[in-house]
Design an enzyme around this catalytic site. Structure first.
Site, PDB file in Angstrom:
ATOM      1  N   PRO A  64      16.286 -19.703  -4.227  1.00  0.00           N
ATOM      2  CA  PRO A  64      17.477 -19.040  -5.273  1.00  0.00           C
ATOM      3  C   PRO A  64      16.907 -17.563  -5.197  1.00  0.00           C
ATOM      4  O   PRO A  64      15.734 -17.351  -5.144  1.00  0.00           O
ATOM      5  CB  PRO A  64      17.011 -19.506  -6.536  1.00  0.00           C
ATOM      6  CG  PRO A  64      15.715 -20.439  -6.308  1.00  0.00           C
ATOM      7  CD  PRO A  64      15.691 -20.724  -5.045  1.00  0.00           C
ATOM      8  N   HIS A  65      17.884 -16.578  -5.179  1.00  0.00           N
ATOM      9  CA  HIS A  65      17.607 -15.202  -5.237  1.00  0.00           C
ATOM     10  C   HIS A  65      18.677 -14.490  -6.262  1.00  0.00           C
ATOM     11  O   HIS A  65      19.715 -14.915  -6.201  1.00  0.00           O
ATOM     12  CB  HIS A  65      17.687 -14.637  -3.873  1.00  0.00           C
ATOM     13  CG  HIS A  65      18.724 -14.907  -2.877  1.00  0.00           C
ATOM     14  ND1 HIS A  65      18.583 -16.294  -2.093  1.00  0.00           N
ATOM     15  CD2 HIS A  65      19.628 -14.272  -2.496  1.00  0.00           C
ATOM     16  CE1 HIS A  65      19.946 -16.256  -1.589  1.00  0.00           C
ATOM     17  NE2 HIS A  65      20.656 -15.064  -1.639  1.00  0.00           N
ATOM     18  N   ARG A  66      17.995 -13.544  -6.802  1.00  0.00           N
ATOM     19  CA  ARG A  66      18.953 -12.687  -7.807  1.00  0.00           C
ATOM     20  C   ARG A  66      18.693 -11.291  -7.766  1.00  0.00           C
ATOM     21  O   ARG A  66      17.263 -10.960  -7.734  1.00  0.00           O
ATOM     22  CB  ARG A  66      18.588 -13.142  -9.038  1.00  0.00           C
ATOM     23  CG  ARG A  66      19.652 -12.645 -10.135  1.00  0.00           C
ATOM     24  CD  ARG A  66      20.903 -13.060 -10.073  1.00  0.00           C
ATOM     25  NE  ARG A  66      21.620 -12.338 -11.373  1.00  0.00           N
ATOM     26  CZ  ARG A  66      22.686 -11.463 -11.222  1.00  0.00           C
ATOM     27  NH1 ARG A  66      22.957 -10.952  -9.971  1.00  0.00           N
ATOM     28  NH2 ARG A  66      23.181 -10.979 -12.409  1.00  0.00           N
TER      29      ARG A  66
END
Length: 151
Positions: A64-66
């Protein structure tokens, strides 16, 4: 590249029941690390990213990346759950290890892409995946990830 992972960034023996709960914990955690100042913004972005495309890779791993201005410094958080969770993934298999990448909005095209590409490459390496699966010491896991990210 600066060291993105310390033993404080490695969350072992977690017991979440859903991917959303996992993302919520991952979103809250950077506040304690002084790496972000708005957990809801991070969480909402994770959920939006999951709707666009899955972050589950293969063999139980997700990235997951933000990227957001709520993140103050690039941070990698390793989350190891004690059981596999339903999580949309490339191989259709559940996930129990997430390597979350959090990057300040202004570094979106630079550090974010480097971290994402390096992490994806690491998760294609069977030896590295085995190390993460078997690693039961936060300092050991953090040092191993940093050694690879700094290559």
């Amino acid at each position: 590249m600066e060291r993105s992972v310390t033993e404080r960034n490695v969350l072992l023996h977690q017991q979440t029941a859903t991917g959303e709960e996992t993302l919520r914990i991952i979103s809250d955690y950077p506040i304690a690390l002084a790496a972000a100042d708005d957990a809801y913004e991070v969480y909402a972005g994770f959920l939006a990213r999951e709707e666009v495309d899955q972050t589950g890779m293969v063999e139980g791993f997700a990235i997951p990346h933000r990227k957001t201005d709520a993140v103050k410094r690039a941070t990698v958080i390793v989350f190891k759950n004690d059981r596999k969770l339903a999580w949309p993934s490339l191989d259709g298999e559940p996930v129990d290890i997430a390597m979350a990448l959090l990057v300040p909005g202004q570094e979106a095209g630079t550090k974010h892409l480097r971290l994402l590409s390096k992490t994806a490459v690491l998760l294609m390496d069977d030896g590295f995946k085995k190390l993460l699966c078997e690693g039961d010491d936060a300092t050991f896991v953090a040092d191993a990830i940093n050694a690879e990210l700094e290559r």
